[in-house]
Design a protein around this motif. Structure first.
Motif, PDB file in Angstrom:
ATOM      1  N   PHE A   1       0.807  -1.226   0.000  1.00 34.51           N
ATOM      2  CA  PHE A   1       0.000   0.000   0.000  1.00 34.51           C
ATOM      3  C   PHE A   1       0.843   1.280   0.000  1.00 34.51           C
ATOM      4  O   PHE A   1       0.544   2.237   0.691  1.00 34.51           O
ATOM      5  CB  PHE A   1      -0.986  -0.008   1.178  1.00 34.51           C
ATOM      6  N   ILE A   2       1.942   1.250  -0.766  1.00 34.65           N
ATOM      7  CA  ILE A   2       2.747   2.464  -0.947  1.00 34.65           C
ATOM      8  C   ILE A   2       2.095   3.254  -2.079  1.00 34.65           C
ATOM      9  O   ILE A   2       2.444   3.130  -3.248  1.00 34.65           O
ATOM     10  CB  ILE A   2       4.219   2.083  -1.264  1.00 34.65           C
ATOM     11  N   GLU A   3       1.109   4.067  -1.682  1.00 36.30           N
ATOM     12  CA  GLU A   3       0.238   4.696  -2.672  1.00 36.30           C
ATOM     13  C   GLU A   3       0.455   6.202  -2.793  1.00 36.30           C
ATOM     14  O   GLU A   3      -0.221   6.854  -3.575  1.00 36.30           O
ATOM     15  CB  GLU A   3      -1.234   4.419  -2.318  1.00 36.30           C
ATOM     16  N   THR A   4       1.364   6.743  -1.998  1.00 35.29           N
ATOM     17  CA  THR A   4       1.621   8.187  -2.086  1.00 35.29           C
ATOM     18  C   THR A   4       3.120   8.432  -2.256  1.00 35.29           C
ATOM     19  O   THR A   4       3.946   7.575  -1.911  1.00 35.29           O
ATOM     20  CB  THR A   4       1.172   8.919  -0.806  1.00 35.29           C
ATOM     21  N   LEU A   5       3.438   9.614  -2.773  1.00 31.60           N
ATOM     22  CA  LEU A   5       4.850   9.971  -2.954  1.00 31.60           C
ATOM     23  C   LEU A   5       5.554   9.993  -1.597  1.00 31.60           C
ATOM     24  O   LEU A   5       6.703   9.577  -1.467  1.00 31.60           O
ATOM     25  CB  LEU A   5       4.964  11.327  -3.648  1.00 31.60           C
ATOM     26  N   ALA A   6       4.840  10.476  -0.570  1.00 35.26           N
ATOM     27  CA  ALA A   6       5.458  10.578   0.759  1.00 35.26           C
ATOM     28  C   ALA A   6       5.831   9.189   1.283  1.00 35.26           C
ATOM     29  O   ALA A   6       6.932   8.985   1.808  1.00 35.26           O
ATOM     30  CB  ALA A   6       4.492  11.260   1.725  1.00 35.26           C
ATOM     31  N   LYS A   7       4.918   8.230   1.113  1.00 37.98           N
ATOM     32  CA  LYS A   7       5.225   6.872   1.573  1.00 37.98           C
ATOM     33  C   LYS A   7       6.380   6.270   0.779  1.00 37.98           C
ATOM     34  O   LYS A   7       7.230   5.569   1.325  1.00 37.98           O
ATOM     35  CB  LYS A   7       3.993   5.976   1.421  1.00 37.98           C
ATOM     36  N   ALA A   8       6.406   6.557  -0.529  1.00 41.55           N
ATOM     37  CA  ALA A   8       7.490   6.029  -1.369  1.00 41.55           C
ATOM     38  C   ALA A   8       8.832   6.603  -0.926  1.00 41.55           C
ATOM     39  O   ALA A   8       9.848   5.902  -0.904  1.00 41.55           O
ATOM     40  CB  ALA A   8       7.226   6.353  -2.832  1.00 41.55           C
ATOM     41  N   GLU A   9       8.820   7.878  -0.538  1.00 36.24           N
ATOM     42  CA  GLU A   9      10.075   8.492  -0.080  1.00 36.24           C
ATOM     43  C   GLU A   9      10.555   7.879   1.230  1.00 36.24           C
ATOM     44  O   GLU A   9      11.750   7.682   1.427  1.00 36.24           O
ATOM     45  CB  GLU A   9       9.891  10.012   0.055  1.00 36.24           C
ATOM     46  N   GLU A  10       9.589   7.544   2.096  1.00 36.40           N
ATOM     47  CA  GLU A  10       9.957   6.846   3.339  1.00 36.40           C
ATOM     48  C   GLU A  10      10.647   5.516   3.041  1.00 36.40           C
ATOM     49  O   GLU A  10      11.664   5.183   3.652  1.00 36.40           O
ATOM     50  CB  GLU A  10       8.710   6.531   4.167  1.00 36.40           C
ATOM     51  N   VAL A  11      10.070   4.766   2.099  1.00 37.53           N
ATOM     52  CA  VAL A  11      10.663   3.468   1.770  1.00 37.53           C
ATOM     53  C   VAL A  11      12.037   3.667   1.120  1.00 37.53           C
ATOM     54  O   VAL A  11      12.987   2.954   1.425  1.00 37.53           O
ATOM     55  CB  VAL A  11       9.734   2.639   0.855  1.00 37.53           C
ATOM     56  N   ARG A  12      12.129   4.659   0.222  1.00 37.95           N
ATOM     57  CA  ARG A  12      13.436   4.939  -0.391  1.00 37.95           C
ATOM     58  C   ARG A  12      14.484   5.242   0.691  1.00 37.95           C
ATOM     59  O   ARG A  12      15.615   4.750   0.631  1.00 37.95           O
ATOM     60  CB  ARG A  12      13.343   6.123  -1.356  1.00 37.95           C
ATOM     61  N   ASN A  13      14.089   6.014   1.702  1.00 38.63           N
ATOM     62  CA  ASN A  13      15.038   6.323   2.777  1.00 38.63           C
ATOM     63  C   ASN A  13      15.472   5.064   3.521  1.00 38.63           C
ATOM     64  O   ASN A  13      16.639   4.913   3.876  1.00 38.63           O
ATOM     65  CB  ASN A  13      14.430   7.330   3.746  1.00 38.63           C
ATOM     66  N   LEU A  14      14.506   4.142   3.742  1.00 38.62           N
ATOM     67  CA  LEU A  14      14.849   2.882   4.416  1.00 38.62           C
ATOM     68  C   LEU A  14      15.837   2.061   3.578  1.00 38.62           C
ATOM     69  O   LEU A  14      16.769   1.462   4.101  1.00 38.62           O
ATOM     70  CB  LEU A  14      13.588   2.054   4.670  1.00 38.62           C
ATOM     71  N   ILE A  15      15.604   2.056   2.261  1.00 41.59           N
ATOM     72  CA  ILE A  15      16.511   1.333   1.359  1.00 41.59           C
ATOM     73  C   ILE A  15      17.913   1.953   1.433  1.00 41.59           C
ATOM     74  O   ILE A  15      18.917   1.248   1.583  1.00 41.59           O
ATOM     75  CB  ILE A  15      15.986   1.374  -0.098  1.00 41.59           C
ATOM     76  N   ASN A  16      17.958   3.276   1.359  1.00 42.04           N
ATOM     77  CA  ASN A  16      19.259   3.953   1.375  1.00 42.04           C
ATOM     78  C   ASN A  16      19.962   3.783   2.717  1.00 42.04           C
ATOM     79  O   ASN A  16      21.176   3.559   2.768  1.00 42.04           O
ATOM     80  CB  ASN A  16      19.072   5.434   1.040  1.00 42.04           C
ATOM     81  N   ASP A  17      19.182   3.832   3.813  1.00 43.46           N
ATOM     82  CA  ASP A  17      19.771   3.600   5.140  1.00 43.46           C
ATOM     83  C   ASP A  17      20.383   2.208   5.205  1.00 43.46           C
ATOM     84  O   ASP A  17      21.477   2.020   5.759  1.00 43.46           O
ATOM     85  CB  ASP A  17      18.703   3.693   6.237  1.00 43.46           C
ATOM     86  N   SER A  18      19.664   1.253   4.650  1.00 48.04           N
ATOM     87  CA  SER A  18      20.137  -0.127   4.690  1.00 48.04           C
ATOM     88  C   SER A  18      21.450  -0.252   3.924  1.00 48.04           C
ATOM     89  O   SER A  18      22.386  -0.942   4.353  1.00 48.04           O
ATOM     90  CB  SER A  18      19.073  -1.051   4.107  1.00 48.04           C
ATOM     91  N   PHE A  19      21.539   0.411   2.789  1.00 46.87           N
ATOM     92  CA  PHE A  19      22.771   0.391   2.002  1.00 46.87           C
ATOM     93  C   PHE A  19      23.932   1.006   2.787  1.00 46.87           C
ATOM     94  O   PHE A  19      25.035   0.464   2.839  1.00 46.87           O
ATOM     95  CB  PHE A  19      22.546   1.131   0.676  1.00 46.87           C
ATOM     96  N   ILE A  20      23.646   2.120   3.440  1.00 45.37           N
ATOM     97  CA  ILE A  20      24.706   2.790   4.213  1.00 45.37           C
ATOM     98  C   ILE A  20      25.164   1.909   5.371  1.00 45.37           C
ATOM     99  O   ILE A  20      26.359   1.744   5.619  1.00 45.37           O
ATOM    100  CB  ILE A  20      24.202   4.164   4.737  1.00 45.37           C
ATOM    101  N   THR A  21      24.207   1.302   6.066  1.00 50.17           N
ATOM    102  CA  THR A  21      24.543   0.483   7.237  1.00 50.17           C
ATOM    103  C   THR A  21      25.286  -0.784   6.859  1.00 50.17           C
ATOM    104  O   THR A  21      26.235  -1.181   7.532  1.00 50.17           O
ATOM    105  CB  THR A  21      23.245   0.060   7.980  1.00 50.17           C
ATOM    106  N   THR A  22      24.818  -1.449   5.801  1.00 48.74           N
ATOM    107  CA  THR A  22      25.376  -2.776   5.485  1.00 48.74           C
ATOM    108  C   THR A  22      26.448  -2.719   4.412  1.00 48.74           C
ATOM    109  O   THR A  22      27.208  -3.674   4.243  1.00 48.74           O
ATOM    110  CB  THR A  22      24.276  -3.725   4.969  1.00 48.74           C
ATOM    111  N   GLY A  23      26.501  -1.635   3.634  1.00 48.62           N
ATOM    112  CA  GLY A  23      27.435  -1.580   2.514  1.00 48.62           C
ATOM    113  C   GLY A  23      27.018  -2.424   1.323  1.00 48.62           C
ATOM    114  O   GLY A  23      27.757  -2.542   0.350  1.00 48.62           O
ATOM    115  N   GLU A  24      25.827  -3.032   1.415  1.00 44.83           N
ATOM    116  CA  GLU A  24      25.344  -3.848   0.296  1.00 44.83           C
ATOM    117  C   GLU A  24      24.018  -3.305  -0.215  1.00 44.83           C
ATOM    118  O   GLU A  24      23.145  -2.946   0.577  1.00 44.83           O
ATOM    119  CB  GLU A  24      25.133  -5.295   0.742  1.00 44.83           C
ATOM    120  N   ARG A  25      23.884  -3.290  -1.521  1.00 40.64           N
ATOM    121  CA  ARG A  25      22.629  -2.785  -2.088  1.00 40.64           C
ATOM    122  C   ARG A  25      21.495  -3.763  -1.804  1.00 40.64           C
ATOM    123  O   ARG A  25      21.593  -4.940  -2.147  1.00 40.64           O
ATOM    124  CB  ARG A  25      22.756  -2.616  -3.599  1.00 40.64           C
ATOM    125  N   PRO A  26      20.410  -3.291  -1.196  1.00 41.54           N
ATOM    126  CA  PRO A  26      19.266  -4.182  -0.978  1.00 41.54           C
ATOM    127  C   PRO A  26      18.653  -4.610  -2.318  1.00 41.54           C
ATOM    128  O   PRO A  26      18.723  -3.872  -3.298  1.00 41.54           O
ATOM    129  CB  PRO A  26      18.273  -3.307  -0.209  1.00 41.54           C
TER     130      PRO A  26
END
Lengths: 270, 270
Positions: free
Chosen positions: A38-63
């Motif tokens: 239910f990622i139906e808004t730009l705001a929600k999509a940006e939240e998920v993008r931030n989680l993806i980017n955080d994960s990359f920074i923390t783990t050094g691996e692209r999700p």
């Protein structure tokens, strides 16, 4: 370090999960999987993008990303993340457009929604399976597409429910119990619908394990009782020429699809 | 002329169907879809290849193929047909191998089989949903992951079953009935597990339609009764601060995934 996987959708994300799970299960490694439906808004999509980017920074691996997002603006935000997008739906849209000679008209919620014509029939089938489980009534067998029969705990109930849920099939089920065994025969109500009958059987040892975990050290769970019930019921299936399968090593999906394949019943898709 | 579609697998073909259905549903045309599960021998694969080729000869159009066949020899036979193979799994295997730095180890029946560790827990969850449907017993609520509550026919039963079947979640459900309405409150057994409660509600008009098709012209299906029950139950949800969603325009998949997303319950995959 286990690799992170993101399933993302503007709908339920069930298609994305099933696809990603099927591909990733071919790799002998563990994944840390998380689903964002239910990622139906730009705001929600940006939240998920931030989680993806955080994960990359923390783990050094692209999700790894499996998405089924229809809206192009929302999709663009996910594309712009540091994740690796395995765009399983869109990869096939262009070749299909060319082959079919028409443009795709992607709309959100086209699958797994009530927009599907047969949705009400499917819900009716689910209620039918519930109401006609375990031989509680024999009044509605006229309506059944298939009637599963077999000993207690051979897989009738989960299979009936799966047939209704996944394929919109009306499945009743009827158990043969200990008291039936001395002179085992088909009750008249079942005889009347003999063409709808489909038997399930199971190896006695496996049956015993299942019953043991349910009613430990009962007669019901004794090896002797399990052997006797299975033998009597298999003899009945053969005597009456009722098609049957052994469920011992099969999942509910496998049992249900084998039943469809042996009876020729048509699947609906949702 | 409707285009022919073949779903082929050495397993249940459920993944192939779900994928193909998701892609094809983006095209505003009808397809004639047929599923060939358990194609596990060369002989069976040759039969299916002949059907594909026959279809091409008869219709003059190449059938569309979505397969999830693991065995390379069986796959080769399907590849050699006149059909157009949209090889949705293998397309992503090579890029994933490169990214993960390991080789895929494709095995048949890796999904939708009892080989999955959590398979028994899932079957337990299905039996749990059956045994704890419709408030028939309040004895097992300790075990529940979630307890769905709401008026009769607002979607509790199909949602509980779907949660168990698809995600391995133990969901009980409890209906508020007409007799409860005069002084509606949570029964003590539910109060005890208040953190597990999740409410479903529905628009009175839709509820009335559903009940009407079940028990035509009853008090149960009257517009007045439906309005009153929905109003009382929604007031209870708000008073007790129980999270709830409206199911009117949602499928069972959408309801189940919204519940997961609002409660934070973890999904298992099979």
């Amino acid at each position: 370090m286990t690799r992170k996987v993101f399933y993302i959708s503007d709908g339920t994300a069930i298609t994305a999960e099933i696809f990603g799970h099927a591909v990733l299960s071919q790799f002998p490694v563990d994944f840390e999987q998380k689903t964002y439906p239910f990622i139906e808004t730009l705001a929600k999509a940006e939240e998920v993008r931030n989680l993806i980017n955080d994960s990359f920074i923390t783990t050094g691996e692209r999700p790894l990303i499996f998405h089924s997002i229809v809206n192009p603006e929302i999709r663009a935000i996910i594309y712009s993340s540091e994740g690796l997008d395995y765009d399983f739906l869109n990869t096939f849209v262009a070749p299909l457009e060319q082959q079919l000679g028409i443009k795709a008209e992607p709309k959100a919620h086209r699958t797994h929604s009530i927009a599907n014509d047969s949705y009400n029939a499917r819900i009716d089938a689910i209620h039918y399976a519930m109401d006609n489980d375990d031989g509680v009534t024999m009044k509605n067998l006229e309506e059944a597409d298939v009637i599963l029969i077999g000993v207690s705990r051979c897989g009738k109930t989960p299979s009936s429910l799966y047939l209704s849920m996944q394929f919109g099939i009306k499945a009743a089920n009827y158990p043969f119990i200990a008291e039936d065994m001395e002179d085992l025969k088909l009750p008249p109500e079942l005889k009347r619908y003999k063409k709808k009958l489909f038997g399930l059987t199971i190896n006695p040892q496996r049956l015993q394990e299942i019953r043991q975990s349910r009613l430990a050290d009962s007669k019901y769970a004794s090896p002797r009782q399990c052997r006797m019930e299975v033998k009597e019921v298999e003899m009945l299936f053969k005597r009456e020429r009722i098609p049957f399968i052994n469920t011992t090593n099969s999942s509910v999906e496998e049992i249900a699809t084998k039943i469809l394949s042996k009876t020729g019943l048509e699947r609906s898709m949702f």
